[in-house]
Motif scaffolding. Sequence first.
Motif, PDB file in Angstrom:
ATOM      1  N   GLU A  93       0.844  -1.068   0.023  1.00  0.00           N
ATOM      2  CA  GLU A  93      -0.095  -0.165   0.095  1.00  0.00           C
ATOM      3  C   GLU A  93       0.922   1.248  -0.004  1.00  0.00           C
ATOM      4  O   GLU A  93       0.425   2.281  -0.274  1.00  0.00           O
ATOM      5  N   LYS A  94       2.003   1.305   0.397  1.00  0.00           N
ATOM      6  CA  LYS A  94       3.049   2.334   0.617  1.00  0.00           C
ATOM      7  C   LYS A  94       4.156   2.194  -0.514  1.00  0.00           C
ATOM      8  O   LYS A  94       4.460   1.021  -0.959  1.00  0.00           O
ATOM      9  N   LEU A  95       4.469   3.254  -0.909  1.00  0.00           N
ATOM     10  CA  LEU A  95       5.782   3.339  -1.820  1.00  0.00           C
ATOM     11  C   LEU A  95       6.968   2.481  -1.312  1.00  0.00           C
ATOM     12  O   LEU A  95       7.593   1.717  -1.989  1.00  0.00           O
ATOM     13  N   SER A  96       7.220   2.541   0.053  1.00  0.00           N
ATOM     14  CA  SER A  96       8.338   1.924   0.619  1.00  0.00           C
ATOM     15  C   SER A  96       7.971   0.428   0.496  1.00  0.00           C
ATOM     16  O   SER A  96       9.107  -0.414   0.144  1.00  0.00           O
ATOM     17  N   GLU A  97       6.853  -0.164   0.633  1.00  0.00           N
ATOM     18  CA  GLU A  97       6.570  -1.555   0.401  1.00  0.00           C
ATOM     19  C   GLU A  97       6.806  -1.849  -1.072  1.00  0.00           C
ATOM     20  O   GLU A  97       7.061  -3.011  -1.313  1.00  0.00           O
ATOM     21  N   SER A  98       6.272  -1.208  -1.717  1.00  0.00           N
ATOM     22  CA  SER A  98       6.491  -1.445  -3.359  1.00  0.00           C
ATOM     23  C   SER A  98       7.850  -1.525  -3.650  1.00  0.00           C
ATOM     24  O   SER A  98       8.280  -2.425  -4.515  1.00  0.00           O
ATOM     25  N   ILE A  99       8.863  -0.608  -3.232  1.00  0.00           N
ATOM     26  CA  ILE A  99      10.419  -0.686  -3.313  1.00  0.00           C
ATOM     27  C   ILE A  99      10.757  -1.946  -2.794  1.00  0.00           C
ATOM     28  O   ILE A  99      11.639  -2.511  -3.539  1.00  0.00           O
ATOM     29  N   SER A 100      10.216  -2.215  -1.475  1.00  0.00           N
ATOM     30  CA  SER A 100      10.740  -3.673  -1.042  1.00  0.00           C
ATOM     31  C   SER A 100      10.469  -4.970  -1.863  1.00  0.00           C
ATOM     32  O   SER A 100      11.506  -5.552  -2.339  1.00  0.00           O
ATOM     33  N   ASN A 101       9.405  -4.618  -2.536  1.00  0.00           N
ATOM     34  CA  ASN A 101       9.042  -6.141  -3.406  1.00  0.00           C
ATOM     35  C   ASN A 101       9.752  -5.778  -4.564  1.00  0.00           C
ATOM     36  O   ASN A 101      10.234  -6.977  -5.202  1.00  0.00           O
ATOM     37  N   MET A 102       9.986  -4.627  -5.461  1.00  0.00           N
ATOM     38  CA  MET A 102      10.956  -4.563  -6.476  1.00  0.00           C
ATOM     39  C   MET A 102      12.373  -5.219  -6.189  1.00  0.00           C
ATOM     40  O   MET A 102      12.854  -5.686  -7.017  1.00  0.00           O
ATOM     41  N   VAL A 103      13.010  -4.875  -4.986  1.00  0.00           N
ATOM     42  CA  VAL A 103      14.077  -5.562  -4.451  1.00  0.00           C
ATOM     43  C   VAL A 103      13.955  -6.935  -4.554  1.00  0.00           C
ATOM     44  O   VAL A 103      14.855  -7.653  -5.128  1.00  0.00           O
ATOM     45  N   ILE A 104      13.115  -7.538  -4.111  1.00  0.00           N
ATOM     46  CA  ILE A 104      12.998  -8.961  -3.854  1.00  0.00           C
ATOM     47  C   ILE A 104      12.654  -9.678  -5.315  1.00  0.00           C
ATOM     48  O   ILE A 104      13.221 -10.698  -5.626  1.00  0.00           O
ATOM     49  N   GLU A 105      11.826  -8.945  -6.032  1.00  0.00           N
ATOM     50  CA  GLU A 105      11.618  -9.403  -7.474  1.00  0.00           C
ATOM     51  C   GLU A 105      12.543  -9.551  -8.115  1.00  0.00           C
ATOM     52  O   GLU A 105      13.227 -10.432  -8.847  1.00  0.00           O
ATOM     53  N   MET A 106      13.606  -8.456  -8.087  1.00  0.00           N
ATOM     54  CA  MET A 106      14.940  -8.545  -9.050  1.00  0.00           C
ATOM     55  C   MET A 106      15.932  -9.313  -8.293  1.00  0.00           C
ATOM     56  O   MET A 106      16.311 -10.140  -9.142  1.00  0.00           O
ATOM     57  N   VAL A 107      16.160  -9.355  -7.177  1.00  0.00           N
ATOM     58  CA  VAL A 107      17.270 -10.008  -6.878  1.00  0.00           C
ATOM     59  C   VAL A 107      16.794 -11.562  -6.725  1.00  0.00           C
ATOM     60  O   VAL A 107      17.568 -12.466  -6.998  1.00  0.00           O
ATOM     61  N   GLY A 108      15.457 -11.929  -6.513  1.00  0.00           N
ATOM     62  CA  GLY A 108      14.989 -13.122  -6.502  1.00  0.00           C
ATOM     63  C   GLY A 108      14.849 -13.858  -7.908  1.00  0.00           C
ATOM     64  O   GLY A 108      15.502 -14.918  -8.084  1.00  0.00           O
ATOM     65  N   MET A 109      14.466 -12.791  -8.950  1.00  0.00           N
ATOM     66  CA  MET A 109      14.592 -13.424 -10.347  1.00  0.00           C
ATOM     67  C   MET A 109      16.060 -13.760 -10.632  1.00  0.00           C
ATOM     68  O   MET A 109      16.118 -14.620 -11.338  1.00  0.00           O
ATOM     69  N   VAL A 110      16.864 -12.853 -10.403  1.00  0.00           N
ATOM     70  CA  VAL A 110      18.351 -12.857 -10.740  1.00  0.00           C
ATOM     71  C   VAL A 110      18.773 -14.182 -10.104  1.00  0.00           C
ATOM     72  O   VAL A 110      19.473 -15.200 -10.790  1.00  0.00           O
ATOM     73  N   ILE A 111      18.623 -14.711  -8.783  1.00  0.00           N
ATOM     74  CA  ILE A 111      18.919 -15.819  -8.081  1.00  0.00           C
ATOM     75  C   ILE A 111      18.425 -17.254  -8.663  1.00  0.00           C
ATOM     76  O   ILE A 111      19.211 -18.045  -9.281  1.00  0.00           O
ATOM     77  N   LEU A 112      17.111 -17.148  -8.970  1.00  0.00           N
ATOM     78  CA  LEU A 112      16.257 -18.516  -9.574  1.00  0.00           C
ATOM     79  C   LEU A 112      16.690 -18.640 -11.245  1.00  0.00           C
ATOM     80  O   LEU A 112      16.432 -19.661 -11.871  1.00  0.00           O
ATOM     81  N   SER A 113      17.355 -17.448 -11.728  1.00  0.00           N
ATOM     82  CA  SER A 113      17.527 -17.586 -13.374  1.00  0.00           C
ATOM     83  C   SER A 113      19.226 -17.824 -13.432  1.00  0.00           C
ATOM     84  O   SER A 113      19.146 -17.915 -14.748  1.00  0.00           O
TER      85      SER A 113
END
Length: 811
Positions: A93-113
């Motif tokens: 709901e907050k920008l900070s939460e969205s930024i957190s998700n972006m970090v997890i999505e980018m780093v997570g995708m890099v790891i699993l790929s």
Amino acid sequence: MIAHMRKSDYKEQTVQEHLEAVSDIAKEFGKKVNVQSMAELAGYLHDMGKNTKAFSTYIENAVKKLGAPSVKIDHSSAGAKYLYERYYIDSPEKLSESISNMVIEMVGMVILSHHSGLQNFLQTDGSQSDFFKRVCREDLPHYEEVCTTFLNVQGNQEKVEELYQASLKEMKSFLLQYQQLSKQWQGKSHISRYVYYSILMKYIFSCLIDADRTDSRRFDEDDHSDLYPSNQLFFKESYDHLIDQLQEWVAGPEASHPINELRAVMSEQCDRLAEEPSSIYQLSIPTGGGKTFASLRYALKHAHLQAKDRIIYVVPYTTILEQNADAVRKIIKNKDMVLEHHANVIDDAESDDELDFYQKPSLKQMQLARDNWDHPIIFTTMVQFLDTFYGKGTRKARRLHNLTNAIVIFDEVQSVPIKHIPLFNSAVNFLHYFGKSSIILCTATQPSLTATAYPLLMDVDAEMVRDLPDVVKAFQRVSIKSKVKTQGWNANEICDFALDELENKQSLLIILNTKKAVLNVYHELKESSGYSVYHLSTSMCPQHRKDILQEVKKKLKSGDEKVICVSTQLIEAGVDISFECVIRSLAGLDSIAQAAGRCNRNGEYANGFVYIIRAHDEELSKLPEIALGQKVTEQDVLTRSELAEDLLSPAAIQTYFDFYLTKAAREIRMIDFKLNIPLIELIDQSKKYFEAVPQGSPRTSVRSMYKTLESRFEVIEAPTTGILVPYHAEGRDLIADLNEEIRDYDQLNLLLKKAQLYSVNVYSHTLRQLVKEDLIFPLHTEGVYALKDGGYHKEFGLSLTGEGELSQSIF
């Protein structure tokens, strides 16, 4: 737990040792774009899934050949799943939460790929995202054991938390940097944040891939050498050598020639600009104006003053790569610090499975032989450059981070495939504005890259050459005359016209658009002229072409006999050669300007002559960009008297590209045939597929579909395969050497680099014909093919009839 086991002595590298080493290396790579913590986090968790007894047994059995299990163990998902479960917010709901998700999505995708190539956040068929499919998997084998083992190591949990918090700050900083860029270029279209999210993720992916492969290699080879040597002293010494060379030229007898004086002035302008901060520049030195020397002068000085890591030349064709690389080696007086990387002698099929590495040593050696571009000066091709950002798999992506904090010089930038201009512009923008790289766009005919969708963000006063219209006029050494006729010129007519011109001239170059047309005219002239006639096309290996050019230059210099050369457009880009007269089959105005650059190049004659014709037997249906260039030159430039009188003027070039890009948008298919969208949309909003996500299904903040993009992306629509050819004793010896088992990595690497000079790239239909005629055979070195003697001719290269003639010497 075991991450790797050295085959030579069975020494083990633990998972923890590998994670710490890879994260340290990735951190250093990530610093150049200020995402060191995100890269380090990816490195720290990438092989977390190896923390199992099952994987240790898997590795030990593979190395010791004890009968490794055939079922592969997924060790790439665990780190991404751990990050997701610990930090991901389902409905931010907050920008900070969205930024957190972006970090997890980018780093997570890099790891699993990291063994497969980047996957999709969205799917073309509306099915579950690759990301959620992997991180939400409930039946991931050994996951509880992995987490327990990892968290039992003192400090691991705290380390992840620390890197996560630092990554949030880096992501906020990146978003602020994007906002500043968007504000700076307000009013420009398609400065999309999603594109730069996607490329940033690919950059972090590059950091991880190179760090992982580097640490694995260093462990395997017991290598403890310095990982981050500085090139600053080398750049300073090389610049000094260049200035010494310049002083020799200034003192030479040709220094006062007007053309050489102009070259010196433009070179000095580039030298002064090297003292300025990094930027995106145009270097529109007219053909023959010495842009290689001038750009190198800028690059060496700028690299030293601004502490850049490397200088990368990107050229359109392999045909000019060797020549320019050799010229630079001579100037800097150092052979070893210049790397050439281009030909595809080995199939680029991806295989990152570790079991393949252990069971197929030759495969591992060939993959290690592929350079990651960690070199002071690199010469590569546009194909390799674009593949680094958008090509399939992991191996090419490994090089991407080495393009940042660099000086990237694009030679003949007008050759960027029209369909991929949005992807090219986005890559260059990222390298400069986020990666701190300096960019130079070199060509005598600058395309309008700033006026396209997804524009190149370059200032209007980016030209390095002052008073360009006056400089172009001062460089004019030729008269250009159109002799285009509707029905075209057949081979006999071209031959007759050429011989008429040679009545009162010493040398003539004929440039046609297809290899078939070149071969037809070559045969006609060989039979009827009585002069020295030479053939050049990509049916000949680079060494063959180099030998031909050397012989032609020798005869042009002596002037003892009349010389004719019949060539495809390969001779236009960067080949330093000069004829008294040029006949050019109708093409784009940029190609005509390049052809004119091979005429009276150094002002040897009072005037040179360039004639534009239209060859009758050129089939251009599969060459739409050349066909469109023909059309625009004929209809929109030659019909305008004020432009036709001075075809090389900046006004004529600008008019040509304005019409060309406008018509290309209508007449050349700019969207992917299967997906029916431009490819860049797959790393932009991916709106078509984002809106197709079922109601209630989770959606990611990052929308890139790299897996789909990479599966559809081809720089050259029809990919080619490199075939070794038996040209001269060297080519035959290479074929024999590569047909043996080679265990020494350095020897294999040396042979593969040399093989680039003795290979011909063929399209799939030609490859099938070679197989049908039994003219090709596989070598012992996996993925390498060679041509039989009957498939190669001493004069014109590849022969599909099997009647090729070879000799020890062609002269």
